[in-house]
Each structure stands twice: as C-alpha cells, then as structure tokens.
Design an enzyme around this catalytic site. Structure first.
Site, PDB file in Angstrom:
ATOM      1  N   ARG A   1       0.837  -1.218   0.000  1.00 39.61           N
ATOM      2  CA  ARG A   1       0.000   0.000   0.000  1.00 39.61           C
ATOM      3  C   ARG A   1       0.867   1.262   0.000  1.00 39.61           C
ATOM      4  O   ARG A   1       2.088   1.189  -0.073  1.00 39.61           O
ATOM      5  CB  ARG A   1      -0.864  -0.003   1.262  1.00 39.61           C
ATOM      6  CG  ARG A   1      -1.718  -1.241   1.444  1.00 39.61           C
ATOM      7  CD  ARG A   1      -2.928  -1.156   0.566  1.00 39.61           C
ATOM      8  NE  ARG A   1      -3.856  -2.250   0.789  1.00 39.61           N
ATOM      9  CZ  ARG A   1      -4.904  -2.198   1.601  1.00 39.61           C
ATOM     10  NH1 ARG A   1      -5.148  -1.154   2.337  1.00 39.61           N
ATOM     11  NH2 ARG A   1      -5.741  -3.222   1.682  1.00 39.61           N
TER      12      ARG A   1
ATOM     13  N   CYS B   1      -7.952   0.771  12.292  1.00 47.63           N
ATOM     14  CA  CYS B   1      -7.508   1.746  11.281  1.00 47.63           C
ATOM     15  C   CYS B   1      -6.972   3.043  11.886  1.00 47.63           C
ATOM     16  O   CYS B   1      -6.140   3.705  11.273  1.00 47.63           O
ATOM     17  CB  CYS B   1      -8.644   2.041  10.313  1.00 47.63           C
ATOM     18  SG  CYS B   1      -9.234   0.575   9.465  1.00 47.63           S
TER      19      CYS B   1
HETATM   20 FE1  SRM Z   1      -8.229   0.334   7.454  1.00 43.62          FE
HETATM   21  C1  SRM Z   1     -10.397  -1.957   6.226  1.00 43.62           C
HETATM   22  C2  SRM Z   1     -10.250   2.816   6.501  1.00 43.62           C
HETATM   23  C3  SRM Z   1      -5.736   2.505   8.026  1.00 43.62           C
HETATM   24  C4  SRM Z   1      -6.602  -2.070   9.269  1.00 43.62           C
HETATM   25  N1  SRM Z   1      -9.999   0.397   6.465  1.00 43.62           N
HETATM   26  C5  SRM Z   1     -10.712  -0.654   6.010  1.00 43.62           C
HETATM   27  C6  SRM Z   1     -11.896  -0.193   5.160  1.00 43.62           C
HETATM   28  C7  SRM Z   1     -11.432  -0.115   3.743  1.00 43.62           C
HETATM   29  C8  SRM Z   1     -13.187  -1.002   5.313  1.00 43.62           C
HETATM   30  C9  SRM Z   1     -13.392  -2.119   4.318  1.00 43.62           C
HETATM   31  O1  SRM Z   1     -12.565  -3.044   4.221  1.00 43.62           O
HETATM   32  O2  SRM Z   1     -14.412  -2.087   3.626  1.00 43.62           O
HETATM   33  C10 SRM Z   1     -12.098   1.230   5.759  1.00 43.62           C
HETATM   34  C11 SRM Z   1     -12.750   2.242   4.837  1.00 43.62           C
HETATM   35  C12 SRM Z   1     -13.573   3.224   5.648  1.00 43.62           C
HETATM   36  C13 SRM Z   1     -14.102   4.321   4.832  1.00 43.62           C
HETATM   37  O3  SRM Z   1     -15.343   4.421   4.729  1.00 43.62           O
HETATM   38  O4  SRM Z   1     -13.344   5.123   4.302  1.00 43.62           O
HETATM   39  C14 SRM Z   1     -10.703   1.534   6.251  1.00 43.62           C
HETATM   40  N2  SRM Z   1      -8.001   2.281   7.165  1.00 43.62           N
HETATM   41  C15 SRM Z   1      -8.976   3.158   6.855  1.00 43.62           C
HETATM   42  C16 SRM Z   1      -8.504   4.583   6.986  1.00 43.62           C
HETATM   43  C17 SRM Z   1      -9.107   5.520   5.943  1.00 43.62           C
HETATM   44  C18 SRM Z   1      -8.803   5.093   8.411  1.00 43.62           C
HETATM   45  C19 SRM Z   1      -8.714   6.573   8.610  1.00 43.62           C
HETATM   46  O5  SRM Z   1      -9.691   7.107   9.175  1.00 43.62           O
HETATM   47  O6  SRM Z   1      -7.714   7.189   8.262  1.00 43.62           O
HETATM   48  C20 SRM Z   1      -6.984   4.373   6.854  1.00 43.62           C
HETATM   49  C21 SRM Z   1      -6.513   4.419   5.436  1.00 43.62           C
HETATM   50  C22 SRM Z   1      -5.038   4.245   5.341  1.00 43.62           C
HETATM   51  C23 SRM Z   1      -4.498   4.413   3.954  1.00 43.62           C
HETATM   52  O7  SRM Z   1      -4.454   5.550   3.489  1.00 43.62           O
HETATM   53  O8  SRM Z   1      -4.088   3.415   3.354  1.00 43.62           O
HETATM   54  C24 SRM Z   1      -6.854   2.947   7.382  1.00 43.62           C
HETATM   55  N3  SRM Z   1      -6.435   0.212   8.394  1.00 43.62           N
HETATM   56  C25 SRM Z   1      -5.603   1.265   8.637  1.00 43.62           C
HETATM   57  C26 SRM Z   1      -4.649   0.917   9.648  1.00 43.62           C
HETATM   58  C27 SRM Z   1      -3.601   1.849  10.246  1.00 43.62           C
HETATM   59  C28 SRM Z   1      -2.302   1.779   9.496  1.00 43.62           C
HETATM   60  O9  SRM Z   1      -2.175   1.070   8.502  1.00 43.62           O
HETATM   61  O10 SRM Z   1      -1.360   2.443   9.918  1.00 43.62           O
HETATM   62  C29 SRM Z   1      -4.919  -0.388  10.029  1.00 43.62           C
HETATM   63  C30 SRM Z   1      -4.238  -1.173  11.177  1.00 43.62           C
HETATM   64  C31 SRM Z   1      -2.841  -1.573  10.873  1.00 43.62           C
HETATM   65  C32 SRM Z   1      -2.821  -2.915  10.222  1.00 43.62           C
HETATM   66  O11 SRM Z   1      -2.979  -2.984   9.018  1.00 43.62           O
HETATM   67  O12 SRM Z   1      -2.676  -3.907  10.948  1.00 43.62           O
HETATM   68  C33 SRM Z   1      -6.029  -0.831   9.224  1.00 43.62           C
HETATM   69  N4  SRM Z   1      -8.427  -1.675   7.656  1.00 43.62           N
HETATM   70  C34 SRM Z   1      -7.678  -2.465   8.488  1.00 43.62           C
HETATM   71  C35 SRM Z   1      -8.198  -3.813   8.438  1.00 43.62           C
HETATM   72  C36 SRM Z   1      -7.642  -5.042   9.175  1.00 43.62           C
HETATM   73  C37 SRM Z   1      -6.543  -5.683   8.392  1.00 43.62           C
HETATM   74  C38 SRM Z   1      -6.102  -6.990   8.976  1.00 43.62           C
HETATM   75  O13 SRM Z   1      -4.902  -7.194   9.148  1.00 43.62           O
HETATM   76  O14 SRM Z   1      -6.962  -7.840   9.261  1.00 43.62           O
HETATM   77  C39 SRM Z   1      -9.320  -3.772   7.573  1.00 43.62           C
HETATM   78  C40 SRM Z   1     -10.244  -4.939   7.203  1.00 43.62           C
HETATM   79  C41 SRM Z   1      -9.668  -5.820   6.149  1.00 43.62           C
HETATM   80  O15 SRM Z   1      -8.648  -5.552   5.541  1.00 43.62           O
HETATM   81  O16 SRM Z   1     -10.296  -6.860   5.936  1.00 43.62           O
HETATM   82  C42 SRM Z   1      -9.432  -2.420   7.111  1.00 43.62           C
HETATM   83 FE1  SF4 Z   2     -11.392   0.525   9.987  1.00 44.97          FE
HETATM   84 FE2  SF4 Z   2     -12.884   1.973  11.547  1.00 44.97          FE
HETATM   85 FE3  SF4 Z   2     -13.999   0.713   9.498  1.00 44.97          FE
HETATM   86 FE4  SF4 Z   2     -13.145  -0.675  11.549  1.00 44.97          FE
HETATM   87  S1  SF4 Z   2     -14.769   0.848  11.595  1.00 44.97           S
HETATM   88  S2  SF4 Z   2     -12.702  -1.129   9.381  1.00 44.97           S
HETATM   89  S3  SF4 Z   2     -11.380   0.437  12.222  1.00 44.97           S
HETATM   90  S4  SF4 Z   2     -12.534   2.366   9.378  1.00 44.97           S
END
Ligand code: SRM
Ligand code: SF4
Length: 546
Positions: free
Chosen positions: A141, A470
C-alpha cells in the site's frame, strides 16, 4: 492443505486485475458492481460502499442500497504540489460528498463517488499526475514516511525512499490505465509479467513505513515492514529493518492479535535496503496463509515460521547477511503544530485537521493558499496537513490567510493528540461511531483533564469503530475500540511513543462509564505518578489487566 480463500481464485483468474470491471461499469441497472469485481476494484484504489445512515429508509422503499465508491490516492510519503491539492479540491467539489479525508497513512480519500463518475474522477486525477493504483488490495500500500522536514536535514534524502519503494513494488499490470484512464487501449501483455506478484498477488494487504528518529509519527512498529533511518554525523548510514507489525484483531477470535514489528537487522546501502524489502514481500507471497484471510498478514507468517527462520530465509533470498541493528531513539510521535523552519530556512506550517476531515473553512483556506503557489502540501500519519517549503518572503501571505480564515491552534493538547477512523456511515465493517463521535467525547473529557491540571498533557487518545484498528488505537495511551453501537472497549497501558501495545482494561463501556473510569484514573495519575511518568506508562505500571 486447507481450501484456498475464494479471493485467491478471483485474483488468479482476473486477467491482470481486469475481471469484469468494464462490464460492471456499463451496467446501468444498478449502482453497484459485480461481486467478484468488488474485490478487484480495491487493487485500483477503490471500495464499493453504501450510505449506512440510509439503509433502513431505502429498504422500506424497496430500493437497492445507496451505493457509491470511496477512492483512496497513492501518495508516497504524503507529499503533493499546490497544483495537485487544487486538483484534489476541485475534484472533490465536482464528484462525491465534497469532503476530503486525510487518512492515517498519509493520503486522502474521497467518498460518495457514483459508479458512472469513477472514470471521470480518475481521469481528472491522472491529469493532475495522481493515481490510486495499489492504494488498497493484496499488494504493497501507500508507503509512509515521517512528515516533518524539521526533524532532520536528511529528510529530503530519506523521504525519496518512499517513492522508490512504492515504485519498486507496484503491480506490473496496466489494467488501471486501460480501465479507468485510456479507455480501449490494450497493453502488451508481455510487459505485464509480474515476477513479484505473479498472478496471485500477496495473501493480504502489505504496509511499509519509514521513520526518521526522534519522531515515530508513522507508528513504524504497526507496519509489515518498518525502516528506521540511522543517522550519524549528519549522514544517512542506512536503516534498521523491523518486520511483522500489524494491529487488527477480531472480537471473539483468539487466534488474531496485534503485534509490534520485530527488529531483524540493519542494511547500509540503498541497494541492500530495497533488495531486503522486495524479498520480504516474496517470502510473504510464498509462505503467507491463503486460506484464512484473518490469519494472512505477515505477522502470522513470521510467528508461524519463527523470527529466526524468517531471517534465515530472507538472508538466503537476498544473498547477504543483515548487519546488527544500530542504536536509535524515539522521543516524539505527535505532529509539530504551527510554524517551524527547516535547516535551509524554509518554513512549514502544520495545520490540525481533526481526524483528517478537512472542514469547509479549512478547505477554502487551503484552496486560497494553493492558488498562491507558494507552498506544497503534505499529509501526516496523524491525519494532519503541512504547508511546506515556504520561503521567508512568502510567509506573510499565509499568515494573512490564517487570520482571514481564523485558523487558530487553540485546540486542547488532548484533542490535538486524538485520532479516529472513518467508521459510520461509509465503512461497512463499523460496529460503532468513531470520527463522528470522538470530537464530542473529547469535549466531555477535556473538563476532566482540566480538573486534574492535565490540560497541557498530550495524552495519545484514539478511537476506532471496530477492532480492525484503522486509527491505530492499540498503540494509544487511551484506546477505544468499538464493540457495538455506543459501546467501546477501553484499552490502556500503551506508551506515548508507539513502542508498547495497550491492553483491554474494561470491556463494552458506554459513555457515562468511560467518563467515570477516566475521572478516577486521572485522579490516581496525579496522585501516584512518578516523576515525568506519562499517562500510558502509569496505567501500564499500576493497573491490572484481564
Ligand atoms: Fe483500514 C479496512 C479505513 C488505516 C486495518 N480500512 C478498512 C476499510 C477499507 C473497510 C473495508 O474493508 O471495507 C475502511 C474504509 C472506511 C471508509 O469508509 O473510508 C478503512 N483504514 C482506513 C482509513 C481511511 C482510516 C482513517 O480514518 O484514516 C486508513 C486508510 C489508510 C491508507 O491511506 O491506506 C486505514 N487500516 C488502517 C490501519 C492503520 C495503518 O495502517 O497504519 C490499520 C491497522 C494496521 C494494520 O494494518 O494492521 C487498518 N483496515 C484495516 C483492516 C484489518 C486488516 C487486517 O490485518 O486484518 C481492515 C479490514 C480488512 O482488511 O479486511 C481495514
Ligand atoms: Fe477501519 Fe474503523 Fe472501518 Fe473498523 S470501523 S474497518 S477500524 S474504518
């Protein structure tokens, strides 16, 4: 062998991530895309979503869900030009909800884009030389990097690694341009042969961060790969490499856990660093779990292999031994707000953007600044924004605009140390509110910090609407993880620098219970803390966790 996850077949049979996306886009009977394409569109930086606030109303009217798409850009190290910010602004006005959201990984997202607008939106981004390739999906990413050029004179040299790594690890398929940008143009499939991702890509998403000590603003230990810049006598010596960080857990699934990345060694040249990064991905490609996506991140691969075996495999693939890790020290994680100058006397202004949601007046301010063309724009992993590389002669123009838009930095230390994920209404996985609720909760906690003389303390407080993490709540001093509407697990004991995970202190608390717990904890903290002990260190020392 366990059965492969259905996503594996979708990837291998996708013809370079094309799937039936073109057909999905021309199907005017629905605002959605075909189910298999939902998985593929992520690799192109998009998610299909629907407005969860309107689900009930739509169901009553027997209408399909109000589908729309979120687009996330790929911006290595989070740096764009004034012209590019103008494009993001203008595109956000034309398509979607109008809101620009800065993410926890140094990029921006636009929500609410309708299916028929997707190509137009991405074409406009392409004109601005911005893309969304691999911003999501089972690939590497957005590569993040410490955001504050004042931290080190070597910032410019180090942040270029983010771009180099991002480019090195891009998928070879040209389907993004074919589907979204150029229309019918078919690329030579030969040039799409991808030695890294092959046709199966990675088992799961993959994240890389570069930290420039003393700042750990990127939360380097929460990444699959972290590179910690080692600087001696004002020269970049190389990078300590840490592997296997990841935060997500699943409520009720004890096999899942948060893990901080482990240090495996040091590389002293660009060539060696890039080779090591690349081969870590090939190990994850070959050994990662492709059956259970809950257990597919690199952290599980490493724990299954054992860290020592992982290192042996890596050294075999890279053909050299990693050197012993070098000493480094983190002393800060928050952004440095307001005006600061770097070693070349350029000015940088850090704007607090609560939970990355750029408010309309901030958006207008930033547009006017961008129109002047005197500052670039940088996003931070704390969801804030920097105006950068401003010359002394131009600074006053920005000060005038700060005054015009009454952009003040008077928010409390607690608020400026807070972070929340998107959650409702767009995130399909949200169990509770986050970015729409944390500002309100902080307003209720502020009188408590004031009551105990803690108003100046920048206690790191983070909230997510589900356990995916996230907003990185597991490395906060006070973490809230949503379990159900209006209910959160209270996580305590993490340190202020992101080097220790917190733990569940109390489960499923409602607001009144949260405030009562914090009131009691702050009272104890001021009475019992050691000299210079932070809130996170204090709770780690005195509380018992189940
Ligand atoms: Fe995340 C899934 C938003 C950083 C762990 N994340 C999602 C999704 C796409 C939901 C989905 O799968 O349908 C969310 C979209 C929400 C929306 O409506 O926009 C979402 N993640 C975000 C963001 C936008 C949060 C924010 O408010 O800033 C961040 C975008 C980062 C970017 O620009 O790429 C975001 N997500 C993170 C982080 C923090 C980080 O990476 O530093 C994590 C935890 C760290 C990690 O990866 O372990 C994170 N997001 C997840 C996960 C769990 C992944 C896993 O290992 O199981 C999911 C669910 C999945 O992938 O199935 C997820
Ligand atoms: Fe990420 Fe928040 Fe959506 Fe959970 S609720 S997948 S932590 S953006």
């Amino acid at each position: 062998m366990s059965k492969l996850s259905p996503i594996e077949d979708i990837k291998t049979s996708s013809d370079g991530l094309r799937g039936t996306l073109k057909e999905s886009l021309t199907d005017n009977f629905t605002g959605a895309i075909r189910q298999k394409d939902e998985a593929l569109i992520k690799f192109h930086g998009m998610y299909q979503q629907d407005d969860r606030d309107r689900r009930e109303e739509r169901a009553e009217k027997k209408l399909e869900r109000l589908y729309s798409f979120m687009i996330r850009l790929r911006i290595p190290a989070g740096v764009i030009t004034a012209e590019q910010w103008k494009a993001v602004h203008e595109i956000s006005e034309q398509y979607g909800t109008g809101t620009i959201k800065i993410t926890t990984r140094q990029t921006v997202q636009l929500h609410g884009i309708l299916k028929h607008q997707l190509r137009l939106t991405l074409q406009d981004f392409a004109i601005a030389k911005l893309d969304a390739i691999a911003a999501c999906g089972d690939v590497n990413r957005n590569v993040v990097c410490s955001s504050h050029p004042q931290v080190s004179p070597l910032y410019a040299e180090i942040y270029e690694y983010a771009d180099k790594i991002s480019t090195l690890l891009l998928p070879k398929t040209q389907s993004y341009y074919e589907i979204w940008v150029d229309g019918e143009k078919i690329y030579e499939r030969e040039s799409e042969i991808d030695p890294l991702y092959q046709d199966r890509y990675l088992p799961r998403k993959f994240k890389i961060a570069i930290a420039i000590p003393p700042s750990n603003d990127v939360d380097v230990f929460a990444n699959d790969i972290g590179l910690i810049a080692i600087i001696k006598n004002n020269k970049l010596q190389g990078f300590n490499i840490v592997v296997g960080g990841g935060l997500s857990t699943t409520h009720g699934n004890p096999a899942t856990y948060s893990r901080l990345a482990s240090i495996i060694g040091f590389t002293d040249s660009e060539e060696k660093t890039l080779k090591a990064v690349y081969e870590i991905l090939t190990i994850q490609r070959d050994y990662g779990n492709r059956s259970d996506r809950k257990l597919a991140r690199l952290k599980y691969t490493i724990d299954n292999m054992g860290l020592e075996n992982f290192k042996i495999e890596l050294e075999k693939r890279i053909g050299f031994s990693l050197q012993p890790a070098q000493p480094y020290r983190f002393t800060e994680r928050n952004d440095r707000y307001g005006w600061l100058q770097n070693h070349e006397n350029f000015w940088f202004y850090t704007l607090f953007v609560e939970h990355g949601v750029v408010k309309p007046y901030q958006k207008q301010f930033l547009y006017e600044v961008a129109n002047l063309g005197i500052a670039d724009v940088r996003f931070t992993c704390n969801q804030n924004l920097l105006l950068g590389n401003i010359q002394e002669k131009d600074k006053q123009q920005i000060i005038n605009l700060l005054e015009k838009y009454q952009i003040e930095q008077q928010d409390s230390a607690l608020r400026k140390s807070s972070m929340a994920c998107v959650a409702l209404p767009t995130c399909p996985l949200a169990l509770a509110e986050a970015q729409r609720y944390l500002p309100e909760l902080v307003t209720k906690i502020e009188p408590l910090t004031a009551k105990y003389g803690l108003a100046q303390d920048d206690i790191i407080i983070r909230m997510t609407g589900c356990p995916n993490g996230c907003g990185r709540p597991y490395v906060a001093e006070i973490g809230f993880v949503g379990t159900a509407p209006n209910e959160y697990n209270l996580m305590l004991g993490g340190d202020s620098l992101g080097t220790r995970l917190n733990r569940i202190y109390k489960k499923q608390l409602k607001e009144a219970e949260i405030l009562a717990e914090l009131d009691a904890l702050f009272a104890r903290y001021v009475a019992e803390r050691l000299v210079n002990e932070t809130f996170g260190d204090f709770t780690d020392r005195v509380l018992s966790f189940t």
